[in-house]
Design an enzyme around this catalytic site. Structure first.
Site, PDB file in Angstrom:
ATOM      1  N   SER A 251       0.808  -1.217   0.000  1.00 44.94           N
ATOM      2  CA  SER A 251       0.000   0.000   0.000  1.00 44.94           C
ATOM      3  C   SER A 251       0.844   1.271   0.000  1.00 44.94           C
ATOM      4  O   SER A 251       0.338   2.359   0.280  1.00 44.94           O
ATOM      5  CB  SER A 251      -0.952   0.007   1.207  1.00 44.94           C
ATOM      6  OG  SER A 251      -1.897  -1.042   1.110  1.00 44.94           O
ATOM      7  N   GLY A 252       2.151   1.147  -0.257  1.00 41.36           N
ATOM      8  CA  GLY A 252       2.972   2.330  -0.496  1.00 41.36           C
ATOM      9  C   GLY A 252       3.678   2.912   0.707  1.00 41.36           C
ATOM     10  O   GLY A 252       4.107   4.056   0.684  1.00 41.36           O
TER      11      GLY A 252
END
Length: 595
Positions: A251-252
């Site tokens: 999710s970064g």
């Protein structure tokens, strides 16, 4: 090593494991140990001053189903922490470890998972025993290593024992799987058998830095979370803001932690890196919420790391910095490394070996498109190698936390950012954090795989107690942080991402700090406050992103009402959840119904 408690602990486990010799190591031994590892073939040179390692092909990631939290109190059992009685697990691990290091060196790694002199230092010291030289080298990069960290601590240190085991004969993934990774949390003892890889073997990192740390924090009034931590300085006003947050896998999180200001904003804002994976958070004696990254390095996923996605990471693993690459592709002739997403795939296959050590040029046609690097391949480098590491990353007082954000990968329902003012609603939002389920998990369209605070694999006590602990710690701060949920991954009907992401992600975070300061009002919604379009700094943002902005600054009421049903079912798993969390859930649900 003058600490008699450590000496007794080492002597005991040397007897159990049957190690042939014992060697105490410190960070100063790194160059010598690297040469020994090169001579033994445990490491290979990866260009000038960097190194390459390859783990056993069935031993390439954390193994959640083999990872256990054990205590003597069944009340510690949660939904996710895979609790077992200590009385069952300790004898099992001792039996597995008995004689398993025969003929090997037992390395003694005294380490600290905090800056020296921190108020949490007594919870941060440990001694890892391992029979694996690569684990020693990775620990030197990921923690502070030396006897000076434990000599004056008496018996107050985490006892962490790692035995590699006979990797080809452990039955990985079968009913006879011998791997066991156990944190005996109430005894501050970690016993890991059957791996040489990452979180299974670098016991200061996940087992101590997250699981044991979280248990200690619960008992002693601080939070330990799988959070990134960054600082943003406004060069015009001199104001400095520190934001931490949790993101489920993919999710970064690391890319955000290591981000830089977009070019259009670089003259005004400077972003500093504190950590990409763990934060320890507490309220100091003045009532200020503070935090630090307990690690001394970065153990980053190599896949898709390149100059565009994460230029900071690329700079931190440049030649000569002593970085270690694990399970990427390697050229035995040129000593180059490569992974998917690094750049163009080499066309000349001469000398290239894949992550299993097999020659790529000799692959049969049906395997021609198989990955060269393992998807969970890694790079290990010290914080000092990160070009924008914060100047005060070693400050034992930590830094003030102004914002806590959560972010999952979702194609809809979550806008770019929504701010949350109420502490209970912020904690509730973290407990219902999730990312899209994939066909590889349960394949249910639109249902998130919930990952509370991104701690699902690292929980060490019950979720109900965890929620209450969050309310207690944040509630004790004189000035509360602003909470927010972010989402860089909304997609259009054509499947493309609606937000450019990467360095542009600084823009919503700047809005969040302006919102906290009362400089912007935002737009009230049932699920939080979202930016009015004109409140975001859009200087230099590309035309496509500007055109898509209204879409990602809206709330899909029907999708959210569906989501509330999923959340209720998720939270109902956790017996004894604080009433404040249920009240927050009901407030959001009722606000949606009335909107």
């Amino acid at each position: 090593m003058s600490n008699t408690h450590v000496r007794e602990y080492v002597a005991h486990w040397a007897g159990v494991t049957g190690a042939e010799r014992v060697e105490v190591v410190s960070a100063a031994d790194d160059a010598r140990l690297v040469q020994e590892a090169l001579a033994a073939g445990e490491l290979l040179p990866a260009g000038d001053g960097n190194y390459y390692s390859r783990s056993y092909f069935k031993d390439v990631a954390r193994t959640e189903e083999r990872t256990v939290v054990a205590t003597s109190d069944e009340a510690d059992k949660g939904v996710y922490n895979n609790w077992k009685p200590a009385s069952e697990m300790k004898p099992k691990l001792i039996e597995l470890m008995t004689g398993a290091s025969a003929g090997k060196t037992m390395y003694v790694i005294p380490y600290l998972m905090s800056p020296k002199g921190s108020p949490l230092e007594k919870f941060a010291a440990g001694v890892e025993l391992t029979d694996n030289i690569n684990v020693v080298l990775q620990m030197i990069r990921m923690s502070r290593v030396g006897v000076e960290y434990i000599n004056d601590l008496g018996d107050n240190f985490v006892k962490a024992v790692h035995v590699t085991g006979d990797l080809p004969n452990l039955g990985q993934g079968t009913p006879d799987d011998k791997r066991n990774f156990v944190t005996v949390a109430d005894e501050r003892t970690i016993l890991h058998f059957g791996s040489s890889y990452g979180g299974n073997a670098l016991l200061g990192k996940i087992a101590h830095g997250l699981r044991q740390g979280a248990y200690d924090g619960w008992k002693n009034g601080f939070l330990v979370e799988q959070f990134m931590l960054l600082g943003i300085t406004d060069k015009e006003t001199g104001a400095k803001y520190n934001i931490c947050g949790g993101f489920p896998s993919a999710s970064g999180k690391t890319n955000l932690a290591m981000t830089l200001a977009p070019d259009a904003l670089g003259d005004r804002y400077y972003v500093e890196f504190y950590g990409d994976d763990i934060a320890w958070i507490w309220v100091d004696e003045d009532g200020v919420l503070r935090g630090f990254n307990p690690e001394n390095g970065v153990f980053g996923v190599a896949k898709d790391t390149n100059e565009k996605t994460n230029p900071t990471a690329i700079d931190s693993i440049k030649p000569g910095v002593g970085a270690i690459f694990t399970n990427v592709a390697y050229n035995e002739k040129t000593q180059e490394v490569w992974w998917e997403g690094r750049g163009d795939k080499p066309t000349d296959l001469d000398g290239w070996l894949d992550w299993k050590g097999e020659r790529i040029a000799d692959r049969p046609a049906e395997e021609a498109d198989a990955p060269w690097a393992h998807p969970n391949s890694r790079f290990t480098t010290t914080l000092a190698n990160v070009p924008n590491v914060a100047k005060d990353f070693e400050d034992p007082a930590g830094v003030e936390i102004h914002g806590i954000i959560f972010g999952g990968r979702t194609r809809d329902r979550e806008p770019l950012i929504r701010a949350i003012n109420d502490v209970a609603e912020g904690v509730y939002d973290g407990l219902t954090l999730g990312a899209e389920a994939t066909a590889a998990t349960d394949g249910l369209e639109g249902v998130l795989r919930y990952d509370p605070m991104s701690m699902r694999p690292f929980m060490s006590y019950s979720e109900a107690d965890y929620a209450q602990h969050w309310l207690d710690v944040i509630g004790a701060a004189k000035e509360k942080p602003v909470f927010a949920h972010v989402n860089w991954f909304q997609r259009g009907d054509d499947g493309r991402f609606l937000w450019p992401g990467y360095r542009e992600n600084l823009r919503p975070l700047l809005w969040l700090m302006q919102y906290k300061n009362g400089e912007v009002k935002g737009v009230e919604t049932p699920v939080g406050v979202i930016p009015a379009r004109e409140e975001l700094n859009l200087d230099g943002l590309d035309e496509q992103a500007l055109a898509d902005l209204d879409t990602i600054l809206t709330i899909d009421k029907a999708r959210w009402q569906q989501e509330m049903g999923f959340r209720e079912k998720h939270l109902a798993q956790f017996d004894g959840l604080p009433e404040a969390i249920w009240e927050a859930h009901r407030r959001v649900a009722e606000a949606l119904d009335k909107s």
